[in-house]
Design an enzyme around this catalytic site. Sequence first.
Site, PDB file in Angstrom:
ATOM      1  N   ASN A   9       0.857  -1.025  -0.064  1.00  0.00           N
ATOM      2  CA  ASN A   9       0.052  -0.214   0.065  1.00  0.00           C
ATOM      3  C   ASN A   9       0.873   1.440   0.261  1.00  0.00           C
ATOM      4  O   ASN A   9       1.399   1.544   1.020  1.00  0.00           O
ATOM      5  CB  ASN A   9      -0.969  -0.104   1.399  1.00  0.00           C
ATOM      6  CG  ASN A   9      -1.924   1.126   1.374  1.00  0.00           C
ATOM      7  OD1 ASN A   9      -1.708   2.261   0.522  1.00  0.00           O
ATOM      8  ND2 ASN A   9      -2.308   1.450   2.498  1.00  0.00           N
ATOM      9  N   LYS A  11       0.030   4.197  -0.124  1.00  0.00           N
ATOM     10  CA  LYS A  11      -0.689   5.423   0.471  1.00  0.00           C
ATOM     11  C   LYS A  11      -0.504   6.551  -0.552  1.00  0.00           C
ATOM     12  O   LYS A  11      -0.259   6.421  -1.672  1.00  0.00           O
ATOM     13  CB  LYS A  11      -0.120   5.803   1.739  1.00  0.00           C
ATOM     14  CG  LYS A  11       0.041   4.331   2.418  1.00  0.00           C
ATOM     15  CD  LYS A  11      -0.005   4.827   3.852  1.00  0.00           C
ATOM     16  CE  LYS A  11       0.116   3.712   4.945  1.00  0.00           C
ATOM     17  NZ  LYS A  11      -0.308   3.737   6.170  1.00  0.00           N
ATOM     18  N   HIS A  94      -9.712   0.999   4.568  1.00  0.00           N
ATOM     19  CA  HIS A  94      -8.282   1.154   5.248  1.00  0.00           C
ATOM     20  C   HIS A  94      -8.622   2.194   6.326  1.00  0.00           C
ATOM     21  O   HIS A  94      -9.750   2.916   6.491  1.00  0.00           O
ATOM     22  CB  HIS A  94      -7.226   1.859   4.266  1.00  0.00           C
ATOM     23  CG  HIS A  94      -5.986   1.817   5.134  1.00  0.00           C
ATOM     24  ND1 HIS A  94      -5.906   2.694   5.933  1.00  0.00           N
ATOM     25  CD2 HIS A  94      -5.115   1.083   4.759  1.00  0.00           C
ATOM     26  CE1 HIS A  94      -4.545   2.326   6.239  1.00  0.00           C
ATOM     27  NE2 HIS A  94      -3.873   1.517   5.534  1.00  0.00           N
ATOM     28  N   GLU A  96      -7.177   4.650   7.529  1.00  0.00           N
ATOM     29  CA  GLU A  96      -7.203   6.070   7.357  1.00  0.00           C
ATOM     30  C   GLU A  96      -8.462   6.705   6.485  1.00  0.00           C
ATOM     31  O   GLU A  96      -8.564   7.742   6.867  1.00  0.00           O
ATOM     32  CB  GLU A  96      -5.885   6.371   6.276  1.00  0.00           C
ATOM     33  CG  GLU A  96      -4.582   6.175   7.273  1.00  0.00           C
ATOM     34  CD  GLU A  96      -3.377   5.476   6.483  1.00  0.00           C
ATOM     35  OE1 GLU A  96      -3.436   5.504   5.433  1.00  0.00           O
ATOM     36  OE2 GLU A  96      -2.348   5.055   7.262  1.00  0.00           O
ATOM     37  N   GLU A 165      -5.758  -5.237  10.189  1.00  0.00           N
ATOM     38  CA  GLU A 165      -4.864  -3.980  10.555  1.00  0.00           C
ATOM     39  C   GLU A 165      -5.193  -3.217  11.775  1.00  0.00           C
ATOM     40  O   GLU A 165      -6.013  -2.437  11.757  1.00  0.00           O
ATOM     41  CB  GLU A 165      -4.770  -3.101   9.253  1.00  0.00           C
ATOM     42  CG  GLU A 165      -4.516  -3.671   8.074  1.00  0.00           C
ATOM     43  CD  GLU A 165      -3.705  -2.699   7.028  1.00  0.00           C
ATOM     44  OE1 GLU A 165      -2.630  -2.919   6.721  1.00  0.00           O
ATOM     45  OE2 GLU A 165      -4.271  -1.572   6.785  1.00  0.00           O
ATOM     46  N   GLY A 171       1.945   2.081  10.745  1.00  0.00           N
ATOM     47  CA  GLY A 171       2.798   3.289  10.444  1.00  0.00           C
ATOM     48  C   GLY A 171       3.749   3.579  11.809  1.00  0.00           C
ATOM     49  O   GLY A 171       4.153   4.576  11.923  1.00  0.00           O
ATOM     50  N   SER A 209       2.879  -2.527  10.207  1.00  0.00           N
ATOM     51  CA  SER A 209       4.492  -2.448  10.685  1.00  0.00           C
ATOM     52  C   SER A 209       5.178  -3.667  10.396  1.00  0.00           C
ATOM     53  O   SER A 209       6.020  -4.141  10.890  1.00  0.00           O
ATOM     54  CB  SER A 209       4.695  -1.911  12.048  1.00  0.00           C
ATOM     55  OG  SER A 209       4.437  -0.542  12.303  1.00  0.00           O
TER      56      SER A 209
HETATM   57  C1  PEP Z   1      -0.934   0.127   6.073  1.00  0.00           C
HETATM   58  O1  PEP Z   1      -1.117   1.391   5.529  1.00  0.00           O
HETATM   59  O2  PEP Z   1      -1.876  -0.567   5.545  1.00  0.00           O
HETATM   60  C2  PEP Z   1       0.242  -0.504   6.586  1.00  0.00           C
HETATM   61  C3  PEP Z   1       0.043  -1.810   6.962  1.00  0.00           C
HETATM   62  O3  PEP Z   1       1.248   0.488   6.912  1.00  0.00           O
HETATM   63  P1  PEP Z   1       2.480   0.175   7.376  1.00  0.00           P
HETATM   64  O4  PEP Z   1       2.925  -1.127   7.127  1.00  0.00           O
HETATM   65  O5  PEP Z   1       3.253   1.223   7.481  1.00  0.00           O
HETATM   66  O6  PEP Z   1       2.401   0.170   9.106  1.00  0.00           O
END
Ligand code: PEP
Length: 247
Positions: A9, A11, A94, A96, A165, A171, A209
Site C-alpha cells: 500500500n 498510500k 483502510h 485512514e 490491520e 505506521g 508495521s
Molecule cells: C498500511 O497502511 O496498510 C500499513 C500496514 O502500513 P505500515 O506497514 O506502514 O504500518
Amino acid sequence: MKKKLIAGNWKMNGSLAANELLIKGLLAGVGQPVCNVAVCVPSVYLAQCHALLEGSVIELGVQDISSHESGAFTGEIAPAMLKEFGVHYAIVGHSERRQYHGETDEVVAAKAQRALSSGITPIVCVGETLAEREAGKTEEVVKRQLAAVIHANGHCISEIVVAYEPVWAIGTGLSATAEQAQQVHAVLRAQLKAATPSADRIKLLYGGSMNAANAASLLGQPDIDGGLIGGAALKAQDFLTIIAAAV
Ligand code: PEP
C-alpha cells in the site's frame, strides 16, 4: 495449497521518477515468487504503473474504490475505469479512510460489493484502535466490521481478501506480535466459516508495521495468508524480502 498474497500500500507517496525506480527494482529482484504480489498505487499513477508492470508477476491495485457504477460523483473513479488500467485489487475500508473520510461499515460493505461486481478483488481492512484493544473490544470491533461486509455480499464473500490491520500498529513501527495477530485471524476465520463453506479459500492478510525483520514469523502463523505492507513497500529490497518470506 493456498498461495499467500503480499500487497504493498503505497498510500499518498510516489512520483513518476520514484515509481519507476521502485517498480524496476522490484521487477529486477522478484523472480518467480511462490506467492501472489500486488502494489496498490495512487490512482493518478495507474497508467504509468500499468505500463511498467504489464506482463509481469506483480499485479496492480488501488487504495480505494467508488461504491457507485458511474455518473455524477465528482472526484470519484468508476470501477470500470480502474479495470481499463488492469486493476486487480482495491483496498477497501483502510483505517485512514475510516478515520479521515468518515467511511462507515456500511460504506465499506458497499464498496466491497461494487468491487466484486466489477471483477476487482476487494482487500477489506478491519482493525481496532488502541483504546478499543485496551478496553477488551478487539473481537467485537473486527467482527462488527467484517459482519457488515458479509451481510452485504452473501455467497460472493469467498471472493474477498481480508486484512487485519490493528490501527495502533499502522505506521508506528509497533507490529502486533505473531501470537496477537494469529489470535484475531482465528476469530475472523471462524466468522467467515460460519458464513461460507469456502472460508478456507479466503486470504487473511496481516498489516501494521510488517517489515523485512518480522515478516517470516507473522507469515508463519496458520491463519495468516499474507501481508498488507505500507512503509516497507516503498523500499524495493525490504518488499522483496517480505515476498521471499511468504512461502
Ligand atoms: C498500511 O497502511 O496498510 C500499513 C500496514 O502500513 P505500515 O506497514 O506502514 O504500518
